[in-house]
Each structure stands twice: as C-alpha cells, then as structure tokens.
Design a protein around this motif. Structure first.
Motif, short mmCIF file in Angstrom:
data_model
loop_
_atom_site.label_atom_id
_atom_site.label_comp_id
_atom_site.label_asym_id
_atom_site.label_seq_id
_atom_site.Cartn_x
_atom_site.Cartn_y
_atom_site.Cartn_z
N VAL A 1 -45.33 -12.96 -15.09
CA VAL A 1 -46.13 -12.30 -16.11
C VAL A 1 -46.96 -13.33 -16.87
N ILE A 2 -48.22 -12.97 -17.09
CA ILE A 2 -49.07 -13.66 -18.05
C ILE A 2 -49.41 -12.62 -19.11
N THR A 3 -49.14 -12.93 -20.36
CA THR A 3 -49.46 -11.99 -21.42
C THR A 3 -50.81 -12.33 -22.03
N TYR A 4 -51.53 -11.31 -22.42
CA TYR A 4 -52.82 -11.45 -23.05
C TYR A 4 -52.79 -10.59 -24.31
N ARG A 5 -52.49 -11.17 -25.44
CA ARG A 5 -52.41 -10.40 -26.68
C ARG A 5 -53.82 -10.08 -27.17
N VAL A 6 -54.12 -8.80 -27.30
CA VAL A 6 -55.45 -8.37 -27.70
C VAL A 6 -55.45 -7.50 -28.96
N CYS A 7 -54.30 -7.23 -29.53
CA CYS A 7 -54.23 -6.34 -30.69
C CYS A 7 -53.52 -7.01 -31.86
N CYS B 1 -59.58 -6.52 -41.25
CA CYS B 1 -58.41 -6.60 -40.37
C CYS B 1 -57.54 -7.79 -40.76
N PRO B 2 -56.92 -7.75 -41.94
CA PRO B 2 -56.14 -8.92 -42.37
C PRO B 2 -54.83 -9.04 -41.61
N HIS B 3 -54.35 -10.26 -41.50
CA HIS B 3 -53.05 -10.49 -40.89
C HIS B 3 -51.98 -10.30 -41.97
N PRO B 4 -51.11 -9.34 -41.79
CA PRO B 4 -50.05 -9.14 -42.79
C PRO B 4 -49.03 -10.27 -42.73
N VAL B 5 -48.28 -10.40 -43.80
CA VAL B 5 -47.20 -11.38 -43.84
C VAL B 5 -46.24 -11.08 -42.70
N GLY B 6 -45.86 -12.09 -41.96
CA GLY B 6 -44.93 -11.92 -40.85
C GLY B 6 -45.60 -11.78 -39.50
N ASP B 7 -46.94 -11.57 -39.47
CA ASP B 7 -47.64 -11.49 -38.19
C ASP B 7 -47.79 -12.90 -37.64
N ALA C 1 -49.40 -17.34 -21.54
CA ALA C 1 -49.58 -16.46 -22.69
C ALA C 1 -50.87 -16.85 -23.40
N TYR C 2 -51.70 -15.85 -23.65
CA TYR C 2 -52.97 -16.06 -24.33
C TYR C 2 -53.04 -15.17 -25.57
N ARG C 3 -53.84 -15.60 -26.51
CA ARG C 3 -54.13 -14.80 -27.70
C ARG C 3 -55.63 -14.57 -27.74
N PHE C 4 -56.05 -13.31 -27.58
CA PHE C 4 -57.46 -12.94 -27.63
C PHE C 4 -57.67 -12.05 -28.84
N LEU C 5 -57.81 -12.66 -30.00
CA LEU C 5 -58.01 -11.92 -31.24
C LEU C 5 -59.18 -12.49 -32.04
N GLY C 6 -60.18 -13.03 -31.35
CA GLY C 6 -61.33 -13.62 -32.03
C GLY C 6 -62.08 -12.60 -32.88
N GLY D 1 -55.97 -2.53 -38.29
CA GLY D 1 -57.17 -2.58 -37.46
C GLY D 1 -56.89 -2.47 -35.98
N GLY D 2 -55.70 -2.86 -35.58
CA GLY D 2 -55.31 -2.68 -34.19
C GLY D 2 -56.10 -3.49 -33.18
N CYS D 3 -56.71 -2.81 -32.23
CA CYS D 3 -57.34 -3.45 -31.08
C CYS D 3 -58.86 -3.30 -31.15
N LEU D 4 -59.55 -4.39 -30.88
CA LEU D 4 -61.01 -4.36 -30.84
C LEU D 4 -61.45 -4.59 -29.39
N ALA D 5 -62.43 -3.82 -28.95
CA ALA D 5 -62.84 -3.81 -27.55
C ALA D 5 -63.24 -5.19 -27.04
N SER D 6 -63.96 -5.97 -27.84
CA SER D 6 -64.42 -7.27 -27.36
C SER D 6 -63.25 -8.21 -27.07
N ASP D 7 -62.16 -8.09 -27.83
CA ASP D 7 -60.98 -8.91 -27.54
C ASP D 7 -60.34 -8.49 -26.21
N SER D 8 -60.29 -7.17 -25.96
CA SER D 8 -59.74 -6.68 -24.70
C SER D 8 -60.59 -7.12 -23.52
#
Length: 184
Positions: free
Chosen positions: A74-80, A23-29, A10-15, A86-93
């Motif tokens: 499965v390997i997950t790649y969180r990009v959004c 694009c703030p992170h809401p409470v609970g994210d 599992a990866y997090r790609f949200l740089g 703000g949702g998804c940014l192309a560079s993260d994808s």
C-alpha cells in the motif's frame, strides 16, 4: 506494534487545503500523511489486511477475517483534511492521482464521494488518465442511497463500489446491578 511491511509509501497532498483560509487544521490534526479520523487506515486495512486473522473487539473474538488483497503493498495518498473543516479539495485529489500513476500503482482505491458529472469533474478526468495508463480505479458509490440517482463516480472508466451490511449479531451476557451492588 510490529510492522508487517505492507505500507511502502505515504504522501500528503493537502496543498490546496492548507492554502484555504476557511479550512483550518484543528488541534490534534496531523500535518503529515497520517489521518486523524482513521478513514484512510480503515480502507487500507480492508484492502490489504492480512489473511485469516482472528478479529478481536474489546477482547471478544469475532471470528476470522481477511483483507481483500492480503499480499498487496500500500501507498497512501492523504488528500482530505478533517471533514468538519473543509474536507477534500479536488485539486489535492488530482495531484495524488497523478502521483499514483507516476509511482506505477496497479490499483487506486478512492473511498471519497463525488464524480456525479464524470465528463466535467476534474477528479473523474484524472481517473480517466489513470485508466489510460493501465491503473484499475475503484471508487466509492457514496453514502446517499438507496434511492434513485444516488450513486456517485459515474465514469465508465471507474469501477464504482457500494458498501453493504450483513445481518449478523454478536451475543453477549449483561449483568445489571443496582446501586447497592445486587443483581436486578
């Protein structure tokens, strides 16, 4: 819950998302690969869910279901980030697609809109690189149909997948009672 061993990474790609001032992170994210909205979990379980499982919703048996590739890992790649911030940014994808190729995946399942200009869109061009590396790319046709020119991910190196629904119904008995507790 019992782990079935299907999730092997599992990866997090949200740089870019993290650096975005709007694009703030809401409470609970979660600031991890875990998704708050459940979309990634839903698509992963559809793709690699176990075979011949009795589906139960609210304690009601809904029949036998199977994932598309029940023996897959499965390997997950969180990009959004959350869609309302703000949702998804192309560079993260793009970063996630490049990592998937480096990880040697066989399939990329991209259940995110976009890709209407495949020769200019950086995510679509990253899919072209993945395709050239031997990775099968399946991407969402989007949620704008069924009118003309509403399909997304138009690159010929991508298999565009549309969702559908079935005519089915779930029968249930309802008993309505008045405020006095008597059946109406």
């Amino acid at each position: 819950f019992a782990c079935n061993g299907k999730l092997i990474g599992a990866y997090r790609f949200l740089g870019a998302y993290d650096a975005c001032g709007t694009c703030p992170h809401p409470v609970g994210d979660f600031t991890s690969p875990r998704d708050t909205e459940g979309h990634g979990t839903h698509t992963a379980s559809t793709a690699a869910g176990n075979a011949d499982v009795h589906a139960r919703i609210f304690g009601i048996d809904r029949g036998v279901v199977s994932g598309i590739a029940p023996r897959a890992h499965v390997i997950t790649y969180r990009v959004c980030g959350p869609s309302d911030t703000g949702g998804c940014l192309a560079s993260d994808s793009v970063a996630a697609i490049q990592q998937a190729v480096l990880d040697g995946v066989d399939v990329i399942n991209f259940s995110i809109s976009g890709g209407t200009d495949p020769y200019q869109d950086v995510v679509e061009l990253a899919f072209l690189d993945a395709y050239a590396a031997g990775v099968f790319v399946a991407a969402s046709a989007g949620n704008s149909g069924p009118g003309p020119d509403t399909v997304e991910h138009l690159g010929p190196w991508v298999t565009t997948v549309a969702a559908s629904s079935e005519k089915r119904q779930f029968l249930a008995k309802v008993s309505v009672r008045g405020v006095d507790g008597k059946k109406l």
